[in-house]
Design a protein around this motif. Structure first.
Motif, mmCIF file in Angstrom:
data_model
loop_
_atom_site.group_PDB
_atom_site.id
_atom_site.type_symbol
_atom_site.label_atom_id
_atom_site.label_comp_id
_atom_site.label_asym_id
_atom_site.label_seq_id
_atom_site.Cartn_x
_atom_site.Cartn_y
_atom_site.Cartn_z
ATOM 1 N N PRO A 1 0.800 -1.224 0.000
ATOM 2 C CA PRO A 1 0.000 0.000 0.000
ATOM 3 C C PRO A 1 0.839 1.284 0.000
ATOM 4 O O PRO A 1 2.010 1.275 0.366
ATOM 5 C CB PRO A 1 -0.798 -0.113 1.297
ATOM 6 N N LEU B 1 4.046 2.268 2.032
ATOM 7 C CA LEU B 1 3.722 1.872 3.411
ATOM 8 C C LEU B 1 3.943 0.368 3.537
ATOM 9 O O LEU B 1 3.166 -0.407 2.994
ATOM 10 C CB LEU B 1 2.242 2.145 3.675
ATOM 11 N N VAL C 1 -11.097 3.305 -6.952
ATOM 12 C CA VAL C 1 -11.492 3.405 -5.547
ATOM 13 C C VAL C 1 -10.259 3.144 -4.687
ATOM 14 O O VAL C 1 -9.586 2.137 -4.872
ATOM 15 C CB VAL C 1 -12.574 2.349 -5.211
ATOM 16 N N ARG C 2 -9.964 4.060 -3.775
ATOM 17 C CA ARG C 2 -8.764 3.884 -2.940
ATOM 18 C C ARG C 2 -9.094 3.559 -1.496
ATOM 19 O O ARG C 2 -8.309 2.936 -0.806
ATOM 20 C CB ARG C 2 -7.864 5.118 -3.020
ATOM 21 N N GLY C 3 -10.269 3.998 -1.027
ATOM 22 C CA GLY C 3 -10.638 3.746 0.364
ATOM 23 C C GLY C 3 -10.068 4.783 1.299
ATOM 24 O O GLY C 3 -9.348 5.696 0.878
ATOM 25 N N ALA C 4 -10.400 4.652 2.576
ATOM 26 C CA ALA C 4 -10.036 5.675 3.557
ATOM 27 C C ALA C 4 -8.533 5.723 3.825
ATOM 28 O O ALA C 4 -7.987 6.764 4.140
ATOM 29 C CB ALA C 4 -10.802 5.432 4.860
ATOM 30 N N ASN C 5 -7.857 4.577 3.710
ATOM 31 C CA ASN C 5 -6.428 4.509 4.021
ATOM 32 C C ASN C 5 -5.602 3.980 2.865
ATOM 33 O O ASN C 5 -4.512 3.463 3.058
ATOM 34 C CB ASN C 5 -6.216 3.610 5.243
ATOM 35 N N GLY C 6 -6.164 4.064 1.650
ATOM 36 C CA GLY C 6 -5.454 3.540 0.480
ATOM 37 C C GLY C 6 -5.442 2.022 0.435
ATOM 38 O O GLY C 6 -4.661 1.419 -0.291
ATOM 39 N N LEU C 7 -6.304 1.373 1.216
ATOM 40 C CA LEU C 7 -6.259 -0.086 1.342
ATOM 41 C C LEU C 7 -7.452 -0.785 0.688
ATOM 42 O O LEU C 7 -7.603 -2.000 0.828
ATOM 43 C CB LEU C 7 -6.205 -0.476 2.824
ATOM 44 N N SER C 8 -8.282 -0.047 -0.012
ATOM 45 C CA SER C 8 -9.412 -0.693 -0.679
ATOM 46 C C SER C 8 -8.904 -1.696 -1.713
ATOM 47 O O SER C 8 -7.886 -1.469 -2.356
ATOM 48 C CB SER C 8 -10.266 0.380 -1.362
ATOM 49 N N GLY C 9 -9.621 -2.806 -1.860
ATOM 50 C CA GLY C 9 -9.267 -3.774 -2.892
ATOM 51 C C GLY C 9 -8.172 -4.747 -2.519
ATOM 52 O O GLY C 9 -7.601 -5.392 -3.394
ATOM 53 N N GLN C 10 -7.864 -4.865 -1.227
ATOM 54 C CA GLN C 10 -6.827 -5.821 -0.795
ATOM 55 C C GLN C 10 -7.426 -7.231 -0.797
ATOM 56 O O GLN C 10 -7.495 -7.908 0.239
ATOM 57 C CB GLN C 10 -6.317 -5.448 0.594
#
Lengths: 404, 404
Positions: free
Chosen positions: A165, A174, A244-253
């Motif tokens: 991420p 990160l 879509v990135r999500g709140a912490n850049g972790l969407s789609g893991q």
């Protein structure tokens, strides 16, 4: 008194910002339509955007002057008239896409029509940490840049995909698993400084999704999930045409959803992740005989029972993961790629009906699983797509950065 | 010749549509800002929206005339001046929210400040099929409507939440599990015809998410997932402030992710779904002693080992499901609700640290799990939020429908 003047100034400056914003939105609308239809006449653009003919003429004139658009040969319209069609100009602007992988590096040069004009690959296995990488990356990018400038081309910018991420505020990595030395490294700033180009970075699964969204299957599908399978398993989600990135850049893991309840520990902190059983190391850890992925592939070819059994289990985990992806994101299409995928693709004919049988009856015929459009170049092409996306959404801003 | 005139007409009419669109966007921007800050002065609105002071004055004048906004008492600004603050007018417009559940019905009346003014509940257990439901729903809504009109109120519209999935084009239900007779039923049209109100419908998990987004935790979180646990398990996803529906209206079907690899068949077609083990019927099917959910709850209170073991396993499945939700959607907050949740909420203190320990180290402190804001009224409040969302995004359109 001072307060009052300040207020008026704020209003004037807000109005200027607002007008720039209106221009940006209009230009974005025009470029988006032309991208969607490959080319369009001014009359069609007026009809589809709701802009006045005067505004449209001014905008397209400016974009032609800047070599973003060009007038293509007239074609005959349906009432027998000949119309001038506007399309993207492939002659001047270039985008550089860079894919920084754990074992390989790829650089592509693309024009504004989405054609790959040049592609450079480097084996990076054995290369450790960002400094070593950049001793190779920087000279290549700068040489490519020099060559393009010598041809009279302008470079819109550089996009880079890296194992995430990512901290989007800082432009750093990160804690990327299996990628030692990169944690906290300011990839974006270093690239910008060393190459002197507008630079965007993103997670490599997201750049892969962007490649489909702008240059591949996304032309007809505004909702898609890209799943990349290799040393890790990653996902990139496009919803309503936007990444879509999500709140912490972790969407789609997607690689870090638990597939095996009470399964083994994963580097991410979770247990029983799909990645722990479905990635290259995951498969090899379950293969009784043991060996490299090439040896595993050879054993499959020889139809060795232990290897076939391990492959079957891999496909079964993948089937579950894909059903979960479908039920959580509801995309029109799931696109599969990555270094591991060619090994699994022979099994897709048996997986697809099993996958479909597990979906809601009314929807199962609408859902698709496809192979990635650009194979091993997916990440680099998608990195270039980051800049195309920037151009189509904020043309005034990007062009002013490039021209400045 | 005729062609030419037609072209000019198209341009004129496009221009009018475009100007209406600009007005709609500006009004939406103004209303959105006021909602966000509860109230705002005209100067603040000019600063925050980039509109000119003249445009803003016209827009707010119109909104005040229509009783959407009102001028609140002046308060002293930070430089000692007194300013007129604009806020939503809670006196005239009403929104009706309706939650159609498998065993209960709830109707709420809300004002434009998000206050619940009235709430009516009906036990629907034993009621079969839509016709029977509507014999109860229609008279109640019409009575509420008559009462509000007698008070001089105007009704902005009616929102309804129902067990999904929903065909959004047709306004009908698509194969809702455990809800016989409703498949293909035109809920939206029937409500609209029988009650004579602008009507929006959505999946009840999505309306629950909308309740949080507009009236609850969403005020500070633009990315959230609402999970509702009862007879079924559903999910509603808000991303960047907007509800996510997916390509087929199936996004957020978190109850239908496989938690038990090779688990038992689910009504949806999949195997080992969270719903098969984590919903009320799922729990009861795993409880060795057997019985109703009330009996299970009593057994938990008596600390019977079999019931406690079954509860432990339920919490462990939930932990895995929540980790998957976090890793796939990356919301700022996961909100839990539904009829089953009160029974599980005592276990949350032990679940939360286990959940957190399974997330990416750098992000775990940022992630939250919260209880739903409106308890059993969540669905009805969220159904009302569908209309608020419509007002804030397309004010010109909704107000012209309501005024007409």
């Amino acid at each position: 008194m001072i307060k009052k003047i300040k207020d008026e100034r704020t209003i004037v400056s807000n109005k200027m910002i607002y007008l720039q914003q209106v221009k940006q939105n209009n230009m974005s609308e025009v470029l988006g339509r032309i991208w969607q239809y490959r080319q369009a006449s001014r009359v069609e653009l007026v009809e589809r955007t709701g802009l006045t003919s005067g505004t449209l003429t001014n905008l397209t004139h400016e974009l032609i002057e800047m070599n973003v658009l060009r007038e293509n040969e007239s074609i005959s319209g349906n009432v027998g008239r000949r119309r001038v069609m506007l399309g993207f100009d492939p002659r001047v602007y270039r985008i550089i896409g860079l894919d920084i992988g754990r074992t390989a590096l790829e650089i592509v040069v693309m024009d504004l029509n989405g054609e790959i004009l040049q592609s450079i690959e480097r084996d990076m296995s054995g290369c450790k940490g960002p400094e070593e990488y950049f001793r190779i990356i920087t000279p290549i990018v700068n040489e490519v840049k020099k060559g393009l400038e010598a041809e009279g081309c302008k470079i819109l910018g550089l996009g880079a995909g890296i194992p995430g991420p990512i901290d989007y505020d800082q432009g750093t990595l990160l804690a990327p698993p299996n990628f030692p030395g990169w944690e906290g490294y300011p990839v974006q700033r270093v690239l910008e400084e060393q190459c002197g180009l507008v630079t965007l970075i993103d997670d490599d699964a997201r750049t892969s999704a962007m490649a489909e969204r702008w240059y591949g299957l996304g032309k007809s599908s505004q909702n898609l999930v890209f799943v990349t399978m290799g040393v890790g398993i990653g996902g990139g989600v496009v919803s309503g045409g936007a990444i879509v990135r999500g709140a912490n850049g972790l969407s789609g893991q997607v690689g870090h959803m638990t597939i095996v309840q009470d399964g083994k520990m994963c580097d991410c902190g979770n247990r029983g992740c799909w990645e722990t059983v479905g990635s290259i190391p995951g498969i090899l850890s379950r293969w009784a005989q043991g060996g490299t992925i090439e040896e595993f592939q050879a054993a499959i070819k020889r139809r060795e029972p232990e290897a076939l059994q391990c492959l079957d289990k891999t496909i079964s985990y993948m089937e579950t993961a894909l059903v979960n992806i479908q039920n959580l994101y509801d995309p029109e299409v799931i696109v599969l790629g990555g270094r591991l995928y060619p090994l699994l693709s022979d099994s897709m004919d048996s997986l697809k009906p099993r996958f479909q049988s597990r979906l809601y009856a009314f929807a199962k015929d609408r859902l698709r699983i496809e192979s990635s459009t650009f194979g091993t170049s997916q990440g680099a092409v998608g990195a270039a797509a980051l800049l195309l996306n920037f151009l189509l959404s904020e043309p005034v801003r990007l062009l002013s950065l490039t021209e400045g």
